[in-house]
Design an enzyme around this catalytic site. Structure first.
Site, PDB file in Angstrom:
ATOM      1  CB  CYS A   1      12.609  -2.596 -30.968  1.00 59.65           C
ATOM      2  SG  CYS A   1      14.324  -3.000 -31.304  1.00 59.65           S
TER       3      CYS A   1
ATOM      4  CB  CYS B   1      19.631   1.741 -32.190  1.00 60.35           C
ATOM      5  SG  CYS B   1      17.967   2.261 -31.732  1.00 60.35           S
TER       6      CYS B   1
END
Ligand code: FES
Length: 151
Positions: A34, A104
């Protein structure tokens, strides 16, 4: 995708955002997939207590929220306690994360470990259970995580 109120709160009002000058330990990690980058600064006193922690995150809302709450969780802790601020501890503190956002929180754990590693190198000490962070492994792990999540 449903975020908990806590995630939204820490994303909208991040605690401990910023940097620490001459920090005892700094850890920078990134997710190759990402492109998000997280940096965590730790101030550790002579007794091995984390006196202060700050973060800078260029990334998604969940990455901001996890890094922010991670800095709160390690503050006032011993190094060994800080080692236990894992991605699941961070996720729990945020009342959960959507499955596609779990990577994350992994970034937050890795950033803390990287900062502790930096500290151990500067100090010339070993931290029990802590291994040298490896960039290759990280990107590999993340690819794996995301590939699974994308399905
Ligand atoms: Fe990259 Fe969240 S999407 S850290």
């Amino acid at each position: 995708m449903q975020y908990s109120e806590k995630v939204m709160d820490y994303f909208m009002n991040p605690r401990n955002m910023g940097e620490i000058e001459n920090a005892a330990g700094v850890g920078t990690v990134g997710n190759a997939k990402c492109g998000d980058i997280m940096k965590i600064y730790l101030d550790i006193d002579d007794d091995g207590i984390v006196q202060d922690a700050k973060f800078k995150t260029f990334g998604c809302g969940a990455a901001v929220a996890t890094s922010s709450i991670a800095t709160e969780l390690v503050r006032g802790k011993t190094i060994q306690e800080a080692m236990k601020v894992t991605n699941s501890a961070v996720t729990e503190a945020l009342d959960g994360l959507p499955a596609v956002k779990v990577h994350c929180s992994l970034l937050a754990e890795e950033a803390i470990h990287a900062a502790l590693w930096d500290y151990s190198q500067k100090k010339g000490i070993a931290i029990e259970g802590l291994q040298e962070p490896s960039d290759d492994d990280h990107s590999h792990d993340h690819h794996h995580d995301i590939d699974e999540d994308d399905e």
